[in-house]
Design a protein around this motif. Structure first.
Motif, PDB file in Angstrom:
ATOM      1  N   HIS A  97       4.397  16.210  -4.260  1.00 10.26           N
ATOM      2  CA  HIS A  97       4.928  15.302  -5.185  1.00 10.26           C
ATOM      3  C   HIS A  97       5.135  13.948  -4.986  1.00 10.26           C
ATOM      4  O   HIS A  97       6.048  14.020  -3.759  1.00 10.26           O
ATOM      5  CB  HIS A  97       5.541  15.878  -6.387  1.00 10.26           C
ATOM      6  CG  HIS A  97       5.118  17.062  -6.795  1.00 10.26           C
ATOM      7  ND1 HIS A  97       5.660  18.147  -7.527  1.00 10.26           N
ATOM      8  CD2 HIS A  97       3.608  17.487  -7.263  1.00 10.26           C
ATOM      9  CE1 HIS A  97       4.923  19.068  -7.859  1.00 10.26           C
ATOM     10  NE2 HIS A  97       3.666  18.904  -7.572  1.00 10.26           N
ATOM     11  N   CYS A  98       4.778  12.865  -5.475  1.00  5.35           N
ATOM     12  CA  CYS A  98       5.471  11.545  -5.171  1.00  5.35           C
ATOM     13  C   CYS A  98       6.695  11.367  -5.499  1.00  5.35           C
ATOM     14  O   CYS A  98       7.246  12.096  -6.476  1.00  5.35           O
ATOM     15  CB  CYS A  98       4.646  10.586  -5.965  1.00  5.35           C
ATOM     16  SG  CYS A  98       5.144   8.890  -5.962  1.00  5.35           S
ATOM     17  N   THR A  99       7.582  10.942  -4.627  1.00  6.10           N
ATOM     18  CA  THR A  99       9.133  10.551  -4.926  1.00  6.10           C
ATOM     19  C   THR A  99       9.251   9.061  -4.952  1.00  6.10           C
ATOM     20  O   THR A  99      10.505   8.936  -5.225  1.00  6.10           O
ATOM     21  CB  THR A  99      10.012  11.482  -3.738  1.00  6.10           C
ATOM     22  OG1 THR A  99       9.313  10.791  -2.463  1.00  6.10           O
ATOM     23  CG2 THR A  99       9.735  12.823  -4.010  1.00  6.10           C
ATOM     24  N   GLY A 100       8.482   8.280  -4.331  1.00  8.51           N
ATOM     25  CA  GLY A 100       8.718   6.957  -3.862  1.00  8.51           C
ATOM     26  C   GLY A 100       7.756   6.102  -3.399  1.00  8.51           C
ATOM     27  O   GLY A 100       6.932   6.687  -2.774  1.00  8.51           O
ATOM     28  N   LEU A 101       8.209   4.955  -3.207  1.00  6.70           N
ATOM     29  CA  LEU A 101       7.227   3.956  -2.459  1.00  6.70           C
ATOM     30  C   LEU A 101       8.241   3.126  -1.415  1.00  6.70           C
ATOM     31  O   LEU A 101       9.279   2.639  -1.725  1.00  6.70           O
ATOM     32  CB  LEU A 101       6.365   2.976  -3.558  1.00  6.70           C
ATOM     33  CG  LEU A 101       5.546   1.832  -2.753  1.00  6.70           C
ATOM     34  CD1 LEU A 101       4.464   2.440  -2.176  1.00  6.70           C
ATOM     35  CD2 LEU A 101       5.287   0.817  -3.687  1.00  6.70           C
ATOM     36  N   ILE A 102       7.787   3.211  -0.282  1.00  9.02           N
ATOM     37  CA  ILE A 102       8.325   2.462   0.881  1.00  9.02           C
ATOM     38  C   ILE A 102       7.811   1.266   1.164  1.00  9.02           C
ATOM     39  O   ILE A 102       6.608   1.118   1.159  1.00  9.02           O
ATOM     40  CB  ILE A 102       8.380   3.418   2.183  1.00  9.02           C
ATOM     41  CG1 ILE A 102       8.749   4.816   2.150  1.00  9.02           C
ATOM     42  CG2 ILE A 102       9.020   2.781   3.244  1.00  9.02           C
ATOM     43  CD1 ILE A 102      10.517   4.893   1.963  1.00  9.02           C
ATOM     44  N   VAL A 103       8.895   0.161   0.901  1.00  3.03           N
ATOM     45  CA  VAL A 103       8.228  -1.106   0.896  1.00  3.03           C
ATOM     46  C   VAL A 103       9.147  -1.953   1.947  1.00  3.03           C
ATOM     47  O   VAL A 103      10.145  -1.516   2.496  1.00  3.03           O
ATOM     48  CB  VAL A 103       8.538  -1.825  -0.525  1.00  3.03           C
ATOM     49  CG1 VAL A 103       7.672  -1.125  -1.535  1.00  3.03           C
ATOM     50  CG2 VAL A 103       9.950  -1.733  -0.787  1.00  3.03           C
ATOM     51  N   LYS A 104       8.462  -2.841   2.654  1.00  5.13           N
ATOM     52  CA  LYS A 104       9.144  -3.737   3.445  1.00  5.13           C
ATOM     53  C   LYS A 104       9.647  -5.222   2.839  1.00  5.13           C
ATOM     54  O   LYS A 104       8.734  -5.685   2.570  1.00  5.13           O
ATOM     55  CB  LYS A 104       8.121  -4.048   4.785  1.00  5.13           C
ATOM     56  CG  LYS A 104       8.560  -4.770   5.834  1.00  5.13           C
ATOM     57  CD  LYS A 104       9.980  -4.288   6.703  1.00  5.13           C
ATOM     58  CE  LYS A 104      10.260  -5.354   7.602  1.00  5.13           C
ATOM     59  NZ  LYS A 104      11.499  -4.888   8.388  1.00  5.13           N
ATOM     60  N   PRO A 105      10.681  -5.514   2.993  1.00  7.13           N
ATOM     61  CA  PRO A 105      11.048  -6.903   2.389  1.00  7.13           C
ATOM     62  C   PRO A 105      10.400  -7.917   3.185  1.00  7.13           C
ATOM     63  O   PRO A 105      10.236  -7.914   4.471  1.00  7.13           O
ATOM     64  CB  PRO A 105      12.395  -6.982   2.470  1.00  7.13           C
ATOM     65  CG  PRO A 105      12.804  -5.483   2.473  1.00  7.13           C
ATOM     66  CD  PRO A 105      11.939  -4.664   3.394  1.00  7.13           C
ATOM     67  N   GLN A 106      10.009  -9.002   2.382  1.00  9.09           N
ATOM     68  CA  GLN A 106       9.306  -9.928   3.291  1.00  9.09           C
ATOM     69  C   GLN A 106      10.145 -11.523   2.577  1.00  9.09           C
ATOM     70  O   GLN A 106      10.630 -11.592   1.752  1.00  9.09           O
ATOM     71  CB  GLN A 106       7.776 -10.072   2.699  1.00  9.09           C
ATOM     72  CG  GLN A 106       7.062  -8.998   3.453  1.00  9.09           C
ATOM     73  CD  GLN A 106       5.589  -9.025   3.165  1.00  9.09           C
ATOM     74  OE1 GLN A 106       5.052  -9.510   2.086  1.00  9.09           O
ATOM     75  NE2 GLN A 106       4.741  -8.952   4.199  1.00  9.09           N
ATOM     76  N   ILE A 107       9.560 -12.205   3.570  1.00 15.45           N
ATOM     77  CA  ILE A 107      10.026 -13.723   3.019  1.00 15.45           C
ATOM     78  C   ILE A 107       8.998 -14.692   3.200  1.00 15.45           C
ATOM     79  O   ILE A 107       7.861 -14.508   3.722  1.00 15.45           O
ATOM     80  CB  ILE A 107      11.290 -14.219   3.939  1.00 15.45           C
ATOM     81  CG1 ILE A 107      10.725 -14.138   5.473  1.00 15.45           C
ATOM     82  CG2 ILE A 107      12.472 -13.162   3.606  1.00 15.45           C
ATOM     83  CD1 ILE A 107      11.970 -14.626   6.330  1.00 15.45           C
ATOM     84  N   PRO A 108       9.272 -15.697   2.421  1.00 19.13           N
ATOM     85  CA  PRO A 108       7.927 -16.804   2.661  1.00 19.13           C
ATOM     86  C   PRO A 108       7.934 -17.428   3.980  1.00 19.13           C
ATOM     87  O   PRO A 108       8.963 -17.767   4.670  1.00 19.13           O
ATOM     88  CB  PRO A 108       8.343 -18.068   1.653  1.00 19.13           C
ATOM     89  CG  PRO A 108       9.295 -17.454   0.730  1.00 19.13           C
ATOM     90  CD  PRO A 108       9.962 -16.214   1.382  1.00 19.13           C
ATOM     91  N   GLY A 109       6.679 -17.425   4.601  1.00 17.47           N
ATOM     92  CA  GLY A 109       6.507 -18.025   5.884  1.00 17.47           C
ATOM     93  C   GLY A 109       5.895 -19.418   5.904  1.00 17.47           C
ATOM     94  O   GLY A 109       6.138 -20.196   5.170  1.00 17.47           O
ATOM     95  N   ALA A 110       4.863 -19.563   6.921  1.00 21.05           N
ATOM     96  CA  ALA A 110       4.358 -20.998   7.232  1.00 21.05           C
ATOM     97  C   ALA A 110       3.567 -21.169   5.996  1.00 21.05           C
ATOM     98  O   ALA A 110       2.820 -20.083   5.276  1.00 21.05           O
ATOM     99  CB  ALA A 110       3.553 -20.852   8.482  1.00 21.05           C
ATOM    100  N   VAL A 111       3.339 -22.616   5.473  1.00 19.25           N
ATOM    101  CA  VAL A 111       2.402 -22.971   4.601  1.00 19.25           C
ATOM    102  C   VAL A 111       1.070 -23.009   5.165  1.00 19.25           C
ATOM    103  O   VAL A 111       0.428 -23.410   6.102  1.00 19.25           O
ATOM    104  CB  VAL A 111       2.796 -24.394   4.072  1.00 19.25           C
ATOM    105  CG1 VAL A 111       1.942 -24.511   2.880  1.00 19.25           C
ATOM    106  CG2 VAL A 111       4.269 -24.170   3.467  1.00 19.25           C
ATOM    107  N   LYS A 112       0.105 -22.361   4.320  1.00 18.09           N
ATOM    108  CA  LYS A 112      -1.198 -22.053   4.752  1.00 18.09           C
ATOM    109  C   LYS A 112      -2.187 -22.432   3.277  1.00 18.09           C
ATOM    110  O   LYS A 112      -1.971 -21.686   2.351  1.00 18.09           O
ATOM    111  CB  LYS A 112      -1.517 -20.841   5.509  1.00 18.09           C
ATOM    112  CG  LYS A 112      -0.881 -20.610   6.695  1.00 18.09           C
ATOM    113  CD  LYS A 112      -1.478 -19.136   7.204  1.00 18.09           C
ATOM    114  CE  LYS A 112      -0.768 -18.810   8.622  1.00 18.09           C
ATOM    115  NZ  LYS A 112      -1.141 -17.362   8.935  1.00 18.09           N
ATOM    116  N   GLY A 113      -3.012 -23.240   3.563  1.00 17.91           N
ATOM    117  CA  GLY A 113      -3.719 -23.666   2.233  1.00 17.91           C
ATOM    118  C   GLY A 113      -2.997 -24.212   1.029  1.00 17.91           C
ATOM    119  O   GLY A 113      -3.215 -24.050  -0.006  1.00 17.91           O
TER     120      GLY A 113
END
Length: 200
Positions: A16-32
């Motif tokens: 049974h689902c107990t949760g979602l593992i996520v990786k924190p991110q930050i804004p990087g280089a500007v593209k487009g």
């Protein structure tokens, strides 16, 4: 709203689902013209949940249909409201592949139309009666109200982050908008050859 990238779904011994593992991110280089996300140095985080709904973008792979000889315009199959396709007897199409992204009601209506006309094309001519009596449409049971437009954050503010562009409705606005009746039971029936409206 924090910027996180989904990694995996956590399950217990009973699967049974107990949760979602996520990786924190930050804004990087500007593209487009917009910053691209990149992983931060923070550890992965568990977001407790008993259900995880996967929301993905969708597109129509219409190239193969065009190669087969079906008329395709702007990535969509060109079909009549009756779901048949000009110059392609016995081929029917409906839903998002014809209209582009639309409502579920319109997709269901297109499916009903296609089913009825395929049945007729095959020579069965089954009749399915519509025994449910729809109440008459009234346009005087609600006071006319203007539509609530979503408010957007200023561009100068949102270009620096990945937070939502639109501000949510207030509770009062949401209740007012959700009180509208679209009369799907009446207008969502679709178009059938011969103008049938009591059976198909």
């Amino acid at each position: 709203v924090e910027l996180n990238a989904p990694i995996r779904i956590e399950k217990d011994a009973a699967n049974h689902c107990t949760g979602l593992i996520v990786k924190p991110q930050i804004p990087g280089a500007v593209k487009g013209g917009r910053p691209s996300p990149k992983n931060s140095t923070k550890d992965e985080v568990l977001l407790p949940a008993d259900r995880v709904l996967v929301a993905i973008g969708q597109g129509i792979e219409s190239g193969k249909f065009g190669e087969f000889g079906l008329p395709v315009q702007q990535g969509r199959i060109s079909a009549f409201d009756t779901s048949d396709i000009a110059g392609n007897e016995g081929i029917f199409a409906g839903g998002d592949c014809v209209t582009g992204p639309a409502t579920v009601i319109r997709a269901i209506a297109a499916g009903k139309v296609a089913a009825a006309n395929i049945d007729e094309f095959l020579g069965f001519n089954h009749e399915i009666t519509t025994d449910v009596v729809l109440p008459p449409i009234r346009f005087d049971d609600h006071k006319p109200l203007g539509r609530v437009n979503m408010v957007e954050r200023p561009a100068e503010e949102r270009k620096h982050d990945f937070k939502l562009m639109e501000c949510p409705m207030t509770e009062e606005e949401a209740l007012q908008e959700s009180s509208r009746c679209l009369h799907c039971d009446h207008f969502g029936y679709g178009i059938l050859k011969g103008g049938r409206d009591s059976k198909w």
